[in-house]
Design a protein around this motif. Structure first.
Motif, mmCIF file in Angstrom:
data_model
loop_
_atom_site.group_PDB
_atom_site.id
_atom_site.type_symbol
_atom_site.label_atom_id
_atom_site.label_comp_id
_atom_site.label_asym_id
_atom_site.label_seq_id
_atom_site.Cartn_x
_atom_site.Cartn_y
_atom_site.Cartn_z
ATOM 1 N N ILE A 12 9.064 3.279 -0.897
ATOM 2 C CA ILE A 12 10.153 4.256 -0.976
ATOM 3 C C ILE A 12 9.897 5.383 0.009
ATOM 4 O O ILE A 12 8.819 5.982 0.007
ATOM 5 C CB ILE A 12 10.280 4.819 -2.408
ATOM 6 C CG1 ILE A 12 10.631 3.686 -3.386
ATOM 7 C CG2 ILE A 12 11.340 5.912 -2.466
ATOM 8 C CD1 ILE A 12 10.671 4.125 -4.837
ATOM 9 N N GLY A 13 10.879 5.662 0.845
ATOM 10 C CA GLY A 13 10.722 6.712 1.847
ATOM 11 C C GLY A 13 9.706 6.330 2.901
ATOM 12 O O GLY A 13 9.000 7.189 3.429
ATOM 13 N N THR A 14 9.636 5.039 3.214
ATOM 14 C CA THR A 14 8.650 4.534 4.165
ATOM 15 C C THR A 14 9.358 3.918 5.360
ATOM 16 O O THR A 14 10.157 2.994 5.192
ATOM 17 C CB THR A 14 7.731 3.487 3.501
ATOM 18 O OG1 THR A 14 7.211 4.024 2.280
ATOM 19 C CG2 THR A 14 6.574 3.120 4.419
ATOM 20 N N SER A 15 9.045 4.412 6.538
ATOM 21 C CA SER A 15 9.729 3.958 7.752
ATOM 22 C C SER A 15 9.158 2.646 8.273
ATOM 23 O O SER A 15 7.947 2.521 8.483
ATOM 24 C CB SER A 15 9.626 5.030 8.846
ATOM 25 O OG SER A 15 10.106 4.531 10.082
ATOM 26 N N ALA A 16 10.051 1.668 8.494
ATOM 27 C CA ALA A 16 9.648 0.418 9.140
ATOM 28 C C ALA A 16 9.808 0.541 10.654
ATOM 29 O O ALA A 16 9.261 -0.265 11.398
ATOM 30 C CB ALA A 16 10.487 -0.744 8.618
ATOM 31 N N TYR A 17 10.534 1.568 11.100
ATOM 32 C CA TYR A 17 10.715 1.824 12.536
ATOM 33 C C TYR A 17 9.401 2.293 13.146
ATOM 34 O O TYR A 17 9.020 1.886 14.246
ATOM 35 C CB TYR A 17 11.813 2.866 12.722
ATOM 36 C CG TYR A 17 12.017 3.330 14.152
ATOM 37 C CD1 TYR A 17 12.477 2.460 15.129
ATOM 38 C CD2 TYR A 17 11.773 4.652 14.513
ATOM 39 C CE1 TYR A 17 12.676 2.876 16.439
ATOM 40 C CE2 TYR A 17 11.973 5.088 15.815
ATOM 41 C CZ TYR A 17 12.432 4.201 16.776
ATOM 42 O OH TYR A 17 12.627 4.624 18.073
ATOM 43 N N ASP A 46 -2.369 0.917 4.996
ATOM 44 C CA ASP A 46 -3.098 0.369 3.859
ATOM 45 C C ASP A 46 -2.581 0.896 2.523
ATOM 46 O O ASP A 46 -2.657 0.206 1.500
ATOM 47 C CB ASP A 46 -4.600 0.690 3.980
ATOM 48 C CG ASP A 46 -5.262 -0.097 5.098
ATOM 49 O OD1 ASP A 46 -4.673 -1.107 5.536
ATOM 50 O OD2 ASP A 46 -6.359 0.300 5.546
ATOM 51 N N ARG A 47 -2.052 2.136 2.536
ATOM 52 C CA ARG A 47 -1.567 2.720 1.292
ATOM 53 C C ARG A 47 -0.132 2.331 0.975
ATOM 54 O O ARG A 47 0.368 2.604 -0.122
ATOM 55 C CB ARG A 47 -1.681 4.249 1.353
ATOM 56 C CG ARG A 47 -3.107 4.765 1.298
ATOM 57 C CD ARG A 47 -3.170 6.273 1.398
ATOM 58 N NE ARG A 47 -2.729 6.750 2.693
ATOM 59 C CZ ARG A 47 -2.668 8.025 3.046
ATOM 60 N NH1 ARG A 47 -3.023 8.958 2.176
ATOM 61 N NH2 ARG A 47 -2.276 8.377 4.242
ATOM 62 N N ALA A 48 0.553 1.687 1.925
ATOM 63 C CA ALA A 48 1.918 1.225 1.701
ATOM 64 C C ALA A 48 1.899 -0.124 0.988
ATOM 65 O O ALA A 48 0.908 -0.854 1.033
ATOM 66 C CB ALA A 48 2.660 1.122 3.030
ATOM 67 N N ALA A 49 3.005 -0.453 0.333
ATOM 68 C CA ALA A 49 3.055 -1.686 -0.451
ATOM 69 C C ALA A 49 2.902 -2.926 0.422
ATOM 70 O O ALA A 49 2.119 -3.829 0.097
ATOM 71 C CB ALA A 49 4.371 -1.742 -1.223
#
Length: 246
Positions: free
Chosen positions: A61-66, A73-76
């Motif tokens: 949530i609120g995480t840029s793929a751009y 590592d802390r992202a899903a």
């Protein structure tokens, strides 16, 4: 499930589904983006008779793929890929996403590297929006779907790149406007500043609360919890001062 035929018998092998959901900003939560993705992926998974594995928290949530932040590592997604490298993801596995732009909106070289990394890990990618399934074996047998995926990822990056450049231009224009005495976007001003008069003005009743919080923290060594314990006192004293009762 996958049906495997041999000379002697037919066996059934469970296909494990890992559903990934992502939205770029927390404001998109209001639009129900995550809820929609979860509901749609669940229905699709059931229609394929796959086993949904919820071992991993696969929501960013609120995480840029751009900018590739969903690969940290802390992202899903980043955590899931590390788990796959460590052999913690059950096989055969399918990574289920709404569309490829949920995985990446980076430049095509980085996006394609991620795409191939997932397939090389023995994990298929399924996009339920267009009902496409990519696997290492299917791409090797027919590279046509790979060309389709490249086109989709190129378009996703181009859309995000255009949006990013427009946003940067807008902020630069706002900075110049502020330098010349104008106002910026209302969202940049905190609650203790009013722009109703056409220029920034401090709302003393609200600013006093901020000053008291900083004073308690810096000069009295109070923690956030201790400051919260005094919230009634802070608000009451501010209201009394504003109403002339103090």
């Amino acid at each position: 499930m996958t049906i495997i035929k041999t000379m002697d018998s037919t066996t059934t092998r469970t296909t494990y589904c890992y559903s990934y959901h992502r939205i770029s900003t927390r404001n998109q939560l209001k639009g129900g983006g995550i809820k929609r993705q979860i509901e749609d992926s669940t229905r699709f998974c059931e229609s394929q008779n796959w086993m949904m594995d919820t071992t991993f928290k696969l929501t960013d949530i609120g995480t840029s793929a751009y900018h590739g932040k969903n690969l940290d590592d802390r992202a899903a997604l980043g955590s899931f890929l590390k788990a796959a490298d460590d052999g913690l993801v059950k096989r055969p596995a399918v990574l289920l996403v709404e569309s490829l732009d949920r995985l990446s909106r980076a430049n095509i070289m980085d996006a394609l590297e991620l795409f191939i990394r997932i397939l090389n890990a023995g994990i298929s990618i399924c996009t339920y929006h267009d009902r496409m399934i990519y696997s290492k074996e299917s791409i090797q047998a027919n590279f046509g779907p790979l060309l389709i995926s490249i086109t989709i990822m190129c378009r996703a990056h181009e859309e995000s790149d255009i949006k990013s450049r427009r946003l940067k231009k807008s902020w630069l224009q706002m900075r110049e406007r502020i330098k010349n005495g104008g106002l910026g976007h209302s969202s940049i001003y905190p609650e203790w500043i009013s722009i109703d008069s056409g220029k920034p003005e401090i709302i003393e009743s609200k600013a006093n609360i901020i000053r008291q919080v900083f004073d308690l923290c810096v000069n009295h060594n109070m923690s956030y919890l201790h400051i919260l314990a005094h919230r009634e006192h802070l608000f009451c004293s501010t209201v009394n001062a504003h109403s002339g009762l103090a």
